[in-house]
Design an enzyme around this catalytic site. Structure first.
Site, short mmCIF file in Angstrom:
data_model
loop_
_atom_site.label_atom_id
_atom_site.label_comp_id
_atom_site.label_asym_id
_atom_site.label_seq_id
_atom_site.Cartn_x
_atom_site.Cartn_y
_atom_site.Cartn_z
N CYS A 199 20.93 -8.74 23.68
CA CYS A 199 19.85 -8.14 22.89
C CYS A 199 19.17 -9.19 22.00
O CYS A 199 18.41 -10.00 22.50
CB CYS A 199 20.38 -6.95 22.09
SG CYS A 199 19.05 -5.86 21.49
N HIS B 112 22.86 -3.63 25.79
CA HIS B 112 24.13 -3.83 25.09
C HIS B 112 25.30 -3.48 26.01
O HIS B 112 25.82 -2.36 25.97
CB HIS B 112 24.18 -2.96 23.83
CG HIS B 112 23.42 -3.50 22.68
ND1 HIS B 112 24.00 -4.26 21.68
CD2 HIS B 112 22.10 -3.41 22.37
CE1 HIS B 112 23.07 -4.62 20.81
NE2 HIS B 112 21.91 -4.11 21.20
N GLU C 144 28.36 -4.26 25.80
CA GLU C 144 29.61 -3.98 25.07
C GLU C 144 29.77 -2.49 24.76
O GLU C 144 30.90 -1.99 24.64
CB GLU C 144 29.68 -4.80 23.78
CG GLU C 144 28.88 -4.29 22.60
CD GLU C 144 27.38 -4.52 22.69
OE1 GLU C 144 26.65 -4.06 21.79
OE2 GLU C 144 26.93 -5.18 23.65
#
Length: 243
Positions: free
Chosen positions: A114, A216, A218
């Site tokens: 990002c 993202h 994660e």
């Protein structure tokens, strides 16, 4: 010089950049970054903004995650202020730009996420859309109001390193941004886009291992093996570099 401590490590050490100082003078980072690196077999080490000893930090690391967070100051890429821009942090901007330029020059294994992807583009001479909805509209939402993540699909270039890592060319991603790459730096290649044309990933052609994604991974890596593979591949490359 390799130290006895480095010789004794069985897993690569992966640096993760943190958010800037909050109102209580604390540095923070969502735990999902740490969890994803640990699942991949790496040892996470958090790097707070303002660190000036970049070469010394990289000397003990084997890989790096440039994490997301607030917006980069538009003055860094010749942009304009916008009412939606938030969490601008000059300390974080300056130290991470130095870090990004160093890892690019050194060929250091890096996953940029990002803000991290935007940072890499700026470090190499590119720029950003200050507020993406002003450009592409809101048919494809890249975040929910006021500032919450949302999922949408991304199409990946089949010939890219990103596709080889993720094992797919059409993936669902957790999107959490209102800015994105506008003009791509000459050293980078676009490797993924959203249905509205937004640039979702770039790669550095001359870099041994640098992947930069606008979403993202994660956030969904614990339940989505394709997203976890980004961290797995980083740790694997870091392991090779360490050995």
């Amino acid at each position: 010089m390799t130290t006895p401590l480095q010789n004794s490590r069985s897993a690569p050490l992966i640096g993760i950049t943190t958010y800037g100082r909050d109102e209580g003078n604390r540095f923070t980072l969502p735990g999902e970054y740490v969890d994803a690196v640990r699942r991949a077999g790496g040892i996470p080490l958090l790097i707070a903004p303002g660190e000036s000893q970049v070469d010394d930090v990289l000397a003990i690391l084997d890989g790096l995650v440039l994490a997301g967070g607030g917006d980069l100051c538009p003055s860094l890429y010749g942009g304009s202020m916008h009412e939606s821009i938030y969490m601008v942090d000059s300390e974080r901007d300056s130290s991470e730009l130095e870090l990004a330029r160093t890892i690019i020059e050194a060929g250091f294994p890096t996953l940029a996420i990002c803000r991290g992807a935007q940072l890499v583009n700026i470090a190499l001479g590119g720029n950003l859309h200050e507020h993406l909805p002003d450009v592409v509209g809101e048919e494809i939402l890249h975040r929910l109001p006021p500032r919450e993540p949302v999922e949408h699909h991304v199409t990946i270039d089949a010939d890219s390193r990103l596709a080889a890592v993720m094992g797919e060319t059409d993936v669902s991603t957790a999107s959490w941004h209102h800015q994105a790459i506008r003009d791509v730096a000459p050293a980078l290649t676009v490797t993924a886009r959203a249905p509205d044309g937004t640039i979702e990933a770039v790669e550095a052609r001359e870099h041994p291992w640098l992947l930069a994604v606008q979403w993202h991974p994660e956030l969904t890596a614990a339940r989505d093996a394709h997203q976890q593979r980004l961290f797995n591949a980083l740790v694997e490359k870091a392991q090779q570099t360490e050995s």
